[in-house]
Write a protein that holds these residues in place. Sequence first.
Motif, short mmCIF file in Angstrom:
data_model
loop_
_atom_site.label_atom_id
_atom_site.label_comp_id
_atom_site.label_asym_id
_atom_site.label_seq_id
_atom_site.Cartn_x
_atom_site.Cartn_y
_atom_site.Cartn_z
N VAL A 171 5.89 3.97 3.43
CA VAL A 171 6.85 4.70 2.60
C VAL A 171 6.61 6.19 2.76
CG1 VAL A 171 7.74 5.00 0.27
CG2 VAL A 171 6.73 2.80 0.94
N CYS A 203 0.82 -1.21 0.00
CA CYS A 203 0.00 0.00 0.00
C CYS A 203 0.85 1.26 0.00
CB CYS A 203 -0.96 0.02 1.19
SG CYS A 203 -0.17 0.27 2.80
N GLY A 204 2.01 1.19 0.64
CA GLY A 204 2.93 2.33 0.58
C GLY A 204 2.74 3.35 1.69
N THR A 205 1.87 3.07 2.63
CA THR A 205 1.65 4.04 3.70
C THR A 205 2.91 4.27 4.52
OG1 THR A 205 -0.64 3.39 3.80
CG2 THR A 205 0.18 4.57 5.69
#
Lengths: 165, 320, 675
Positions: C628, C624-626
């Motif tokens: 990041v 999801c990249g949260t």
Amino acid sequence: MVDERFEPKIVAFLCNWCSYRAADLAGTARIKYEPNVRMIRVMCSGRVDPTFVLKAFALGADGVMIAGCHPGECHYLEQNYKAMRRFNMLKHTLKAMGVEEGRIRLQWASAAEGVQLASAINEMVDQVRELGPLNWAQNWHEDGEVEAAIQRIEEEHAEVMEVPA
Amino acid sequence: MRYGYYPGCSLSGLARPYDMSTKAIAEPLGIQLEEVEDWNCCGATEYFAVNKMAAYALVGRNLANAAQQKSFTDLVAPCSACYVNLRKTDHNMGKYPKLAQKVNKALEAGDLSYDPGTLQVRHLIDIIVNDIGYDAIREKVKEPLKGLRIAPYYGCLIVRPELGEPLDDPEYPMSLDLLMEALGAQVVDFPLKAHCCGGHMTQISSDTAYELIRRLLHNAAEYDADAIVTLCPICQLNLDAYQSNINRHFGTDFKIPILFFTQMIGLALGMPPKSLGIGKEFVSAAAMLRKIGTEPELEAAPTGKKQDDKSLPMPGKREG
Amino acid sequence: MSEKVGVYICHCGSNIAGVVDVEDVAKFAGEQIENVAVSRDYKFMCSSLGQELIEEDIRKEGLTRVVVAACSPHLHEKTFRRACANAGLNPYLCHMTSIREQVSWVIEDKAVATEKAKAMVAAAVKRVELHEELEPSEVPVNPNTLVVGGGITGIQAAIELADAGYPVYLVEREPSIGGHMAQFDKTFPTLDCAACILTPKMSDVGSHPNIHLLSYSEVEDISGYVGNFHVRIRKKARYVDEEACTGCGICIEKCPKKVVDDVFEAGMGYRKSIYRPFPQAVPNWPVIDTESCTYFERGKCKACEIFCPTEAIDFEQQDSYIDIDVGNVILATGYDLFDARKVPQYGYGRLANVFTSLEFERMCNASGPTEGKIVLRDGITEPKSVAIIHCVGSRDENHNPYCSSICCMSALKFGHLVMEKTDAEVTSFYIDVRTSQKGYEEFYNRLLEEGMHFVRGKAAEITDAARQPGEEGKLIVQAEDTLLGKQRRVPVDMVILMSALEPKADAKDVGLQFGISCSMEGWFTERHPKLDPVATMTDGIFVAGVAQGPKDIPASVAQGAAAAARVQGMITAGTVEIEPIVATIHEEICSGCKICNNLCPFNAIEFLEDKEVSYVNAALCKGCGTCVAACPAQAISGAHFNNDQIFAEIGGILYDAIGGNGAKAPAKSKEPAPA
């Protein structure tokens, strides 16, 4: 003479699961909406780093939209809540930098809400058109140091965000 | 707690006992009522049907006057019609800016104006059950209304939900039931509790009104209610003053006293009936009063299920 | 070394080319965007000829990156990735941009559309240049499967898998499997007896060598990822030793304490404190209900222990935990019935002779509290008239907006049973009668023939307040007959409320536990509503039955079997590919602040105490990249969506606003319209 009304540029960050699919649906349903919006796909609205928004403004966007799944429907369970929190802080920061609140918008759009997404886009384009050009990019360009200025923003951002050890 | 008090025409006329008992119980319950100065009629149920704009302006004047006093933010109306009209005007002025504009234009003539949302319009039952609370009232009860069978009657006005959050369940309200239970009374199931009493139909089409009133009395009698307790002056008037007409008209023999809930609270707090305006009603409440004066009859203790009892268990009632 | 990018603009017949000047866009890409080696437009890029075009260019022109501007990547991303792979290019070096859904289908002005398409192509080129080669990883799939929920759906899924030779753990919360179906008497539209078709399947489950039945148990914890889940199951204390118990039932007979059975009998009947829900229960070991048991209340009694011939009663028993490894999970957790008390005007809980559908099912059941006799709450009197109210809590904006799907058919079934067993008149109050499956409409016609009455109108109120002659002592259903345009008052002896099906009260918690999402109401969300109805967005977790949405027995069974088939497919393949779109933490940059640790809903980030840095378990990460976006030190990078790639994309998409790629001179202070 042609109508010289201001056509804002809006960058939209859409999550892969709901909002991007809402955009797909708006297309499939042939719902016409303002062409001023340009979309970038991310996996989740939680992926939207505030720097992305700053970068878009710095590169000449007049408005930025972040779109994600409705609260409680996030594909990644709850990451849109994190986007929401981050958005509130970002709005605050941008206000301090003199960017009007109307230039940034958080929009929930489920995969079934093509119509809603399109009308939110129209609404936002009207709103930003009213606000006029942001002209951030020009400010730096006149210095002839666009890239350097952008780099500075990022560095400052990283510095500000750094948690003291 | 300090509240603005809008008695309305009824409470200064036919329903004076409601006014008396409200004021009587205010102090022991810690309620300070400050009457709205120079109030006028709310237009009751009819005026809105005759001329909407004038009706809104009429109510708007009361809101403006009340807001001017500034010593309270909650405006209490004991009459259901007043409550609905005040609340409706405040709500709709907020929802439709054009209406607010017109009302304020009319109010200009009297150097008044009202900004919707300034006041929170509330019914008396709302502040008693929500601000004071059942538990606090239960603690204050000196003479529990033990053994009294009470049919709680809400009428049709206060539960209608169109003005934001409804005060209670619009189909089957429970706040008055729970309040009467807190006073120690036995609440009977009263399926018609939120049905119409006929309102001012008594003046226009008495046949229609009589049938509506008869239903209510009949239903309460079926459940052996000692009294119907209400929170609306029109309901009280119709059921009380027209009871003998009903009996003549239908050949029935109802003798059910109709009292205000504030009078019941007063009784439970140990106040003398006269100070609560009891005795002014057409159908005498004497029998009911005697019932709380004497030792109430104990119900036979539930015996264990008989061996051959084939009855099926009842589902529990909904809590709260 | 700079990349050689190939750009392909699809006409999509006239879908794109009708609005966008595709040749102009191709020309623009070829001439004005740096590093574009090949730029073409073609009628149908997704056709085999279109794909061959790309493959040939990769081979002949030595392309290192590919951009396809066509439809949505959700449609054809896989197609073009495969084409690249065929030509020896890593599939993740290909990028699609959607100039159909986002341009030609939503913009009417051709010039404006063409400009937007150019910006999108520019963005795609800028982005794809920074793409990295990625390899999906492969992990083995454990052949064991966990099925949660022992209703008919879970039973079907478990048997299908077990018959195929794979081990199944079937976890059921209640003491016996069977679910709601075991409570029913007849099933529509064929009216075959529910027990007759269900109990053989239940005993199959009980005796199947491949099925480990864990009844009176709940999933405590699940970790791991597709193919490799670790599950901890809590086996609640039964206070009966399963090894010793023979299921003779003497303990139940001797138990002196009788309580209302709210679960199996739906509050209509009684059970003992030591009980099994019903005689055919599987497994048939009883359970002691500690809340009502005299021994647990007062410390004495022990009648069951005294009479047990095999000394199986064990008052000291504790909850035990079982840890298992499984490759896949099927959630078939079923539903709860809407609490009809929430519609107070229908009087349930207040008026004795108002029943819910489930209560009535128990009443009809020959082994139920009335032995199948249809009687009023007094247990003796047969009703002379019955009203059936549809849509109680469904299709009602105050409660649930959705249609519960099964109630119309159940109502018809009830109508038939009432008329078969009594002489009562039956009146149904409906909004619409929905009978859309095989044989259902015929059943509706049959009931019309049999003389069931239908009033089209939602009941306003059920009251015992009589108003007209003939209403005394009856329940009066007041409704507007919308076909007659009249108010009607129908006096009846008994009312049956067709309560809505609702998600289990804890469905959202279960969803969270297994990492899958729920709809607003709480039904589990499938991967795709049409094309992938039993998979979920979390690989290895499947849903089936009513837990996914209201449905009847045939549909539930079909879904149970479908989920089993999907799981078998996974097991047979032996391994599973894991998407490489995951986050990685650069140890040398990570300061160990742990901000990211709590952000991950999949618990993919752990803190390595020895190195004092955080670490992403790639197998658990969903990409999801949260984390990041949250890392203050930018130590986390999200593959395929890293900061540089997105920055490049932003630069490209705004190429005409400022010198993002130097393609155009920066605009003057008054920015003209893209057109």
